[in-house]
Design a protein around this motif. Structure first.
Motif, PDB file in Angstrom:
ATOM      1  N   THR A   1       0.843  -1.186   0.000  1.00 45.26           N
ATOM      2  CA  THR A   1       0.000   0.000   0.000  1.00 45.26           C
ATOM      3  C   THR A   1       0.886   1.246   0.000  1.00 45.26           C
ATOM      4  O   THR A   1       2.094   1.165   0.247  1.00 45.26           O
ATOM      5  N   TYR A   2       0.279   2.413  -0.230  1.00 47.95           N
ATOM      6  CA  TYR A   2       1.132   3.605  -0.275  1.00 47.95           C
ATOM      7  C   TYR A   2       1.764   3.938   1.083  1.00 47.95           C
ATOM      8  O   TYR A   2       2.895   4.443   1.113  1.00 47.95           O
ATOM      9  N   PRO A   3       1.110   3.662   2.242  1.00 47.45           N
ATOM     10  CA  PRO A   3       1.863   3.857   3.494  1.00 47.45           C
ATOM     11  C   PRO A   3       3.093   2.949   3.583  1.00 47.45           C
ATOM     12  O   PRO A   3       4.126   3.354   4.119  1.00 47.45           O
TER      13      PRO A   3
ATOM     14  N   ASN B   1       4.823   2.022   0.998  1.00 48.45           N
ATOM     15  CA  ASN B   1       5.831   2.641   0.132  1.00 48.45           C
ATOM     16  C   ASN B   1       6.700   3.604   0.935  1.00 48.45           C
ATOM     17  O   ASN B   1       7.919   3.633   0.796  1.00 48.45           O
ATOM     18  N   GLY B   2       6.045   4.417   1.772  1.00 50.26           N
ATOM     19  CA  GLY B   2       6.782   5.369   2.590  1.00 50.26           C
ATOM     20  C   GLY B   2       7.695   4.682   3.584  1.00 50.26           C
ATOM     21  O   GLY B   2       8.858   5.076   3.758  1.00 50.26           O
ATOM     22  N   LEU B   3       7.184   3.653   4.232  1.00 50.88           N
ATOM     23  CA  LEU B   3       7.979   2.911   5.212  1.00 50.88           C
ATOM     24  C   LEU B   3       9.193   2.272   4.542  1.00 50.88           C
ATOM     25  O   LEU B   3      10.320   2.347   5.056  1.00 50.88           O
ATOM     26  N   LEU B   4       8.992   1.672   3.379  1.00 61.46           N
ATOM     27  CA  LEU B   4      10.104   1.068   2.639  1.00 61.46           C
ATOM     28  C   LEU B   4      11.117   2.127   2.207  1.00 61.46           C
ATOM     29  O   LEU B   4      12.332   1.917   2.305  1.00 61.46           O
ATOM     30  N   ALA B   5      10.637   3.257   1.719  1.00 60.72           N
ATOM     31  CA  ALA B   5      11.551   4.334   1.323  1.00 60.72           C
ATOM     32  C   ALA B   5      12.405   4.768   2.507  1.00 60.72           C
ATOM     33  O   ALA B   5      13.623   4.976   2.370  1.00 60.72           O
ATOM     34  N   GLY B   6      11.790   4.898   3.678  1.00 66.70           N
ATOM     35  CA  GLY B   6      12.537   5.266   4.875  1.00 66.70           C
ATOM     36  C   GLY B   6      13.591   4.240   5.229  1.00 66.70           C
ATOM     37  O   GLY B   6      14.731   4.587   5.571  1.00 66.70           O
ATOM     38  N   ILE B   7      13.229   2.971   5.148  1.00 66.74           N
ATOM     39  CA  ILE B   7      14.178   1.892   5.455  1.00 66.74           C
ATOM     40  C   ILE B   7      15.355   1.917   4.481  1.00 66.74           C
ATOM     41  O   ILE B   7      16.527   1.868   4.883  1.00 66.74           O
ATOM     42  N   LEU B   8      15.055   1.998   3.197  1.00 60.18           N
ATOM     43  CA  LEU B   8      16.099   1.895   2.179  1.00 60.18           C
ATOM     44  C   LEU B   8      17.053   3.083   2.211  1.00 60.18           C
ATOM     45  O   LEU B   8      18.276   2.918   2.097  1.00 60.18           O
TER      46      LEU B   8
ATOM     47  N   LYS C   1      10.734   0.443  15.443  1.00 60.27           N
ATOM     48  CA  LYS C   1      10.366  -0.221  16.695  1.00 60.27           C
ATOM     49  C   LYS C   1       8.982   0.187  17.198  1.00 60.27           C
ATOM     50  O   LYS C   1       8.340  -0.582  17.923  1.00 60.27           O
ATOM     51  N   THR C   2       8.522   1.379  16.818  1.00 64.07           N
ATOM     52  CA  THR C   2       7.269   1.887  17.375  1.00 64.07           C
ATOM     53  C   THR C   2       6.103   1.879  16.391  1.00 64.07           C
ATOM     54  O   THR C   2       4.955   2.096  16.799  1.00 64.07           O
ATOM     55  N   CYS C   3       6.370   1.649  15.115  1.00 56.79           N
ATOM     56  CA  CYS C   3       5.269   1.605  14.143  1.00 56.79           C
ATOM     57  C   CYS C   3       4.515   0.283  14.269  1.00 56.79           C
ATOM     58  O   CYS C   3       4.945  -0.636  14.985  1.00 56.79           O
ATOM     59  N   ASP C   4       3.392   0.175  13.586  1.00 58.26           N
ATOM     60  CA  ASP C   4       2.602  -1.057  13.550  1.00 58.26           C
ATOM     61  C   ASP C   4       3.486  -2.185  13.008  1.00 58.26           C
ATOM     62  O   ASP C   4       3.899  -2.165  11.859  1.00 58.26           O
ATOM     63  N   GLN C   5       3.753  -3.178  13.850  1.00 61.40           N
ATOM     64  CA  GLN C   5       4.688  -4.241  13.463  1.00 61.40           C
ATOM     65  C   GLN C   5       4.134  -5.148  12.366  1.00 61.40           C
ATOM     66  O   GLN C   5       4.902  -5.682  11.548  1.00 61.40           O
TER      67      GLN C   5
ATOM     68  N   THR D   1       4.662  -6.819   6.743  1.00 62.36           N
ATOM     69  CA  THR D   1       4.126  -6.932   5.385  1.00 62.36           C
ATOM     70  C   THR D   1       4.973  -6.137   4.402  1.00 62.36           C
ATOM     71  O   THR D   1       5.285  -6.611   3.309  1.00 62.36           O
ATOM     72  N   ALA D   2       5.387  -4.941   4.801  1.00 66.96           N
ATOM     73  CA  ALA D   2       6.157  -4.076   3.906  1.00 66.96           C
ATOM     74  C   ALA D   2       7.479  -4.709   3.489  1.00 66.96           C
ATOM     75  O   ALA D   2       7.959  -4.483   2.370  1.00 66.96           O
ATOM     76  N   ILE D   3       8.078  -5.516   4.374  1.00 68.93           N
ATOM     77  CA  ILE D   3       9.380  -6.112   4.063  1.00 68.93           C
ATOM     78  C   ILE D   3       9.264  -7.573   3.628  1.00 68.93           C
ATOM     79  O   ILE D   3      10.270  -8.275   3.564  1.00 68.93           O
ATOM     80  N   SER D   4       8.044  -8.002   3.308  1.00 62.58           N
ATOM     81  CA  SER D   4       7.847  -9.415   2.955  1.00 62.58           C
ATOM     82  C   SER D   4       7.871  -9.675   1.454  1.00 62.58           C
ATOM     83  O   SER D   4       7.574 -10.788   1.010  1.00 62.58           O
TER      84      SER D   4
END
Length: 210
Positions: free
Chosen positions: A48-50, A52-59, A174-178, A183-186
């Motif tokens: 989902t687009y949220p 996308n943001g989480l993945l962008a932050g990680i990368l 650590k604090t976001c919805d786990q 799912t974002a990293i799967s």
């Protein structure tokens, strides 16, 4: 440069078109494209687009990518999600002029594009032109040139505001919805691409533990 491509679920059917447009432009420039999915609408992992943001932050915060290309139907949702992350400066790019000005004035590290709104005849040519304008010139040179110094100062001010307003990326993880994070990293190629390129051991260790 390592360029990460992230495709949101509603636009997964266009994944091959976007990937081909991007690689055809940046490949000859010597850049690598790491496609983190989605690859088809049938993929097991639905980004989902949220996410996308989480993945962008990680990368970007781990150094696994130097620049992120993403988007959604309008490009707005992915842009907002990306800009909610520490260290991510994402511009909405609709046409080549947007791409050029974002690169030269803002020197961001992420772009979001509309892959449904206005995506009609010869859309792949617009994609190629946008990617060319983002990556063909050194970012942050300013436009107009006489305002380059002022623009650089403002980028520094914005960077400091972002640091003051955001947690560091490890705290976000650590604090976001786990469940959202898992799912974002799967995605099927996340482990293969991410762990080989990440430069942040703490982020890598936390994601491995998940």
């Amino acid at each position: 440069m390592k360029i990460a491509l992230i495709i949101e679920n509603s636009q997964a059917a266009k994944s091959e078109i976007v990937h081909e447009a991007l690689t055809s432009v940046v490949g000859p420039m010597g850049h690598e494209v790491h496609h983190y999915g989605m690859y088809t609408p049938e993929d097991k992992t639905m980004l989902t687009y949220p996410m996308n943001g989480l993945l962008a932050g990680i990368l970007l915060n781990s150094g696994a990518a130097d620049f992120v290309v993403t988007g959604c139907g309008t490009g707005m949702g992915s842009m907002l999600a990306c800009n909610s992350m520490p260290g991510v400066f994402c511009g909405l790019v609709i046409d080549p002029t947007d791409a050029f000005l974002f690169s030269q004035i803002n020197a961001g590290n992420c772009m979001s594009m509309p892959y449904a709104k206005g995506f009609g005849w010869a859309a792949e040519l617009n994609l190629q032109d946008c990617y060319r304008k983002i990556f063909e010139n050194e970012p942050g040179l300013g436009y107009p040139k006489e305002r380059a110094e002022v623009m650089a100062v403002n980028r520094g001010v914005l960077t400091n505001l972002k640091k003051a307003a955001c947690h560091d990326m490890l705290t976000v993880l650590k604090t976001c919805d786990q469940d959202l994070l898992r799912t974002a990293i799967s995605g099927e190629r996340f482990e293969e691409l991410f762990f080989a390129n990440s430069n942040d051991e703490e982020i890598s260790a936390y994601l491995r533990a998940l």
